[in-house]
Design an enzyme around this catalytic site. Structure first.
Site, PDB file in Angstrom:
ATOM      1  N   HIS A 106      -9.196   3.793  -0.796  1.00  0.00           N
ATOM      2  CA  HIS A 106      -7.849   3.223  -0.715  1.00  0.00           C
ATOM      3  C   HIS A 106      -7.563   2.317  -1.912  1.00  0.00           C
ATOM      4  CE1 HIS A 106      -4.152   1.782   0.829  1.00  0.00           C
ATOM      5  NE2 HIS A 106      -4.582   0.835   1.640  1.00  0.00           N
ATOM      6  N   CYS A 131       0.827  -1.215   0.000  1.00  0.00           N
ATOM      7  CA  CYS A 131       0.000   0.000   0.000  1.00  0.00           C
ATOM      8  C   CYS A 131       0.860   1.263   0.000  1.00  0.00           C
ATOM      9  CB  CYS A 131      -0.940  -0.011   1.189  1.00  0.00           C
ATOM     10  SG  CYS A 131      -1.742  -1.614   1.379  1.00  0.00           S
TER      11      CYS A 131
END
Ligand SMILES: [Zn+2]
Lengths: 422, 138
Positions: A370, A95
């Site tokens: 996200h 991420c």
């Protein structure tokens, strides 16, 4: 061995940053999202830029390989925005992939090799089922020793939450306040995945129940809504649905240039004054303490030292709130609050838009969304908009010093950047 | 016993024989669980096998109701959750483990610091499947 103080050998500035809409777009592929972000970034360069001046491109992406069956995405992104044959490099650190792309772009310009680079990130996740996405994200943990015992990302951050709760008395209610705050911010962000506050969401569910003649829920405020397991089911105790960031499709881009040419493009460049990156044991069991992320502390230390500023000086921060507990821990690791006091600070409104330390004014990963590989540069987009005064209803007072904090997986990669408006 | 490399394959083969095996650095004495061939403390690579007692205490945990496909296929799910957590062995190192023996309908009945013991369920039939590290709450 004497450690030389780390610095950039020449200054680097951001001259524009923009993003695609974040959300669930089953009809769009990564390249479509990237094109949207590219068009957005060109529109943010005050005096304009001829895209042909861009010399190289760095793209963060976790796993188009698994999400879309597409490996080797960087040259495709370059192709779709007309930038072949310029060198196109993909970075993958879970991420934190595009936070690292940003850092690699900064290093490339600072080195003198390029004067103008495009950094970005992209992820298209919603074409698969939630179960498949859970598996692919879990692969960013330790596949041999964590995934084998049933680790998922919510349950990894749940480990951190149970320890934080046990050691500091952090409560589930305090974490709910983080979610409420970030949704309040996201509601003011036209490009966010969720553009409604939790209260609005609650009210619309009550309205729907009335309309359908179903029993009307008795929630009177957001906290009651979030405490109701039918509205906010447990995913991985103590983490519930509204503690989690969503599965999002999206892309983000920024243009970096050598500081000495920045004013050819804009009268208000944002200067990169600190960058830091650290790694840690991939598995949580490889770390001595999981109430904080050591890599966050180390990356932040490097960035603060390079920038010559302290946590107190930072006026606004975008931090990696993949889960509500992650935001709490981040605000402690970055030195904004003492260890164990992050949850109370959130509860007391210190991290709200009008608080002493506005955190995730964009809505954060929680509400803005996200799209994992796009998140790091997505954070820079909010910093850019806030610093250049284009954050609309989310605008906080003049921001001269801001920080972005991007975490890979459960903290085995962390990258921190500090930006200054002069 | 035949000489085994300090790999995950060896670790899981030992587990099938009901042994929780890590590695110990011959130079500095550092213990590693799971085993590794290279010492992260002194950067030497002279290791020997070390058998852990299998006793430890609970560091953290989670009760999972949305699992990975592998766990959903084992029959776990929203109404049949499973629990995994971090265990600190008496000898020091930590390991992630599937945790049995807790009342999963009341996750807050589980106490951090609680003692645990490694258990070794019989290996599943499926070819190549690695049994997860498993502990029971005492
Ligand atoms: Zn050693």
């Amino acid at each position: 061995m004497v450690r030389r103080a780390k610095k950039l050998t020449r200054g680097v500035a951001v001259i524009g940053a923009g993003m695609s809409h974040f959300g669930a777009f089953k009809e769009k592929d990564s390249r479509d999202l990237f094109v949207e972000a590219f068009q957005a970034v060109l529109g943010t360069v005050q005096k304009g830029i001829d895209p042909r001046e861009i010399e190289a491109i760095y793209v963060g992406n976790l796993s188009s390989d698994c999400f879309e069956g597409q490996a080797h995405v960087a040259p495709i992104m370059a192709e779709w925005v007309g930038l072949n044959p310029r060198p196109a490099t993909r970075t993958e650190d879970a991420c934190a992939s595009s936070g690292v792309a940003l850092r690699e772009g900064i290093i490339a310009v600072a080195s003198g090799l390029y004067d103008i680079v495009l950094v970005g990130g992209v992820e298209s996740m919603n074409k698969l089922t939630t179960a498949r996405v859970t598996d692919i994200l879990a692969a960013a943990a330790d596949a041999i020793y964590e995934v084998s015992v049933g680790a998922t990302f919510p349950s990894l951050y749940a480990q951190i939450a149970t320890v934080h709760m046990d050691k500091y008395g952090t409560t589930e209610e305090q974490l709910m306040k983080v979610a409420i705050k970030n949704h309040d911010n996201g509601a003011l962000n036209p490009k966010a995945h969720f553009t409604s506050s939790i209260r609005d969401l609650m009210n619309s569910r009550i309205a729907r129940a009335k309309q359908k003649g179903q029993p009307i829920p008795s929630w009177t405020d957001e906290m009651e809504f979030l405490k109701d397991p039918s509205a906010n089911p447990i995913v991985a105790w103590p983490i519930k649905l509204f503690d989690c960031s969503p599965i999002t499709d999206g892309a983000a881009c920024a243009i970096l240039v050598a500081e000495d040419i920045a004013r050819n493009f804009t009268d208000e460049p944002i200067h990169v004054i600190g960058t830091g990156q650290a790694s840690d044991a991939q598995a949580l069991h490889g770390r001595k303490d999981i109430t904080s992320l050591t890599a966050s502390k180390l990356a932040a230390e490097q960035a603060y030292e390079m920038a010559g500023v302290t946590p107190k000086d930072i006026q606004l921060a975008e931090v990696h709130d993949c889960f509500t507990i992650a935001e709490v821990v981040a605000t402690e690791d970055l030195g904004f609050f003492k260890p164990g006091e992050g949850s109370r600070a959130a509860e007391e409104g210190k991290t709200a838009r009008d608080g002493e330390k506005p955190i995730n004014t964009s809505g954060g990963l929680k509400s803005k969304g996200h799209p994992v590989g796009a998140t790091g540069v997505g954070q820079l987009v909010e910093v850019w908009e806030q610093m250049s005064g284009h954050a609309g209803q989310r605008q906080v007072a003049r921001v001269n010093l801001a920080l972005a904090h991007n975490v890979g997986a459960s903290g085995s990669t962390v990258v921190v950047h500090i930006f200054e408006r002069r | 016993m035949e000489v085994k490399e300090f790999t995950a394959a060896s670790f899981y083969r030992f587990l099938d024989r009901k042994k929780l095996m890590g590695s110990k650095c011959k130079k500095c004495g550092a213990l590693f669980l799971p085993p590794r061939p290279f010492c992260g403390q002194c950067l030497e690579n002279e290791m020997e096998w070390f058998q852990f007692s299998g006793r430890g205490k609970l560091i953290s945990y989670s009760v999972v109701r949305v699992g990975t496909t592998m766990y959903e296929e084992k029959g776990y799910g929203r109404d049949t959750p499973y629990c995994w957590g971090l265990v600190q062995l008496d000898e020091g190192p930590r390991i992630s483990a599937l945790l049995l023996g807790a009342d999963l309908s009341r996750p807050d009945s589980i106490t951090i610091g609680q003692s645990l013991e490694a258990i070794f369920p019989d290996k599943r039939e499926e070819e190549g499947e690695r049994n997860p590290v498993t502990f029971r709450l005492e």
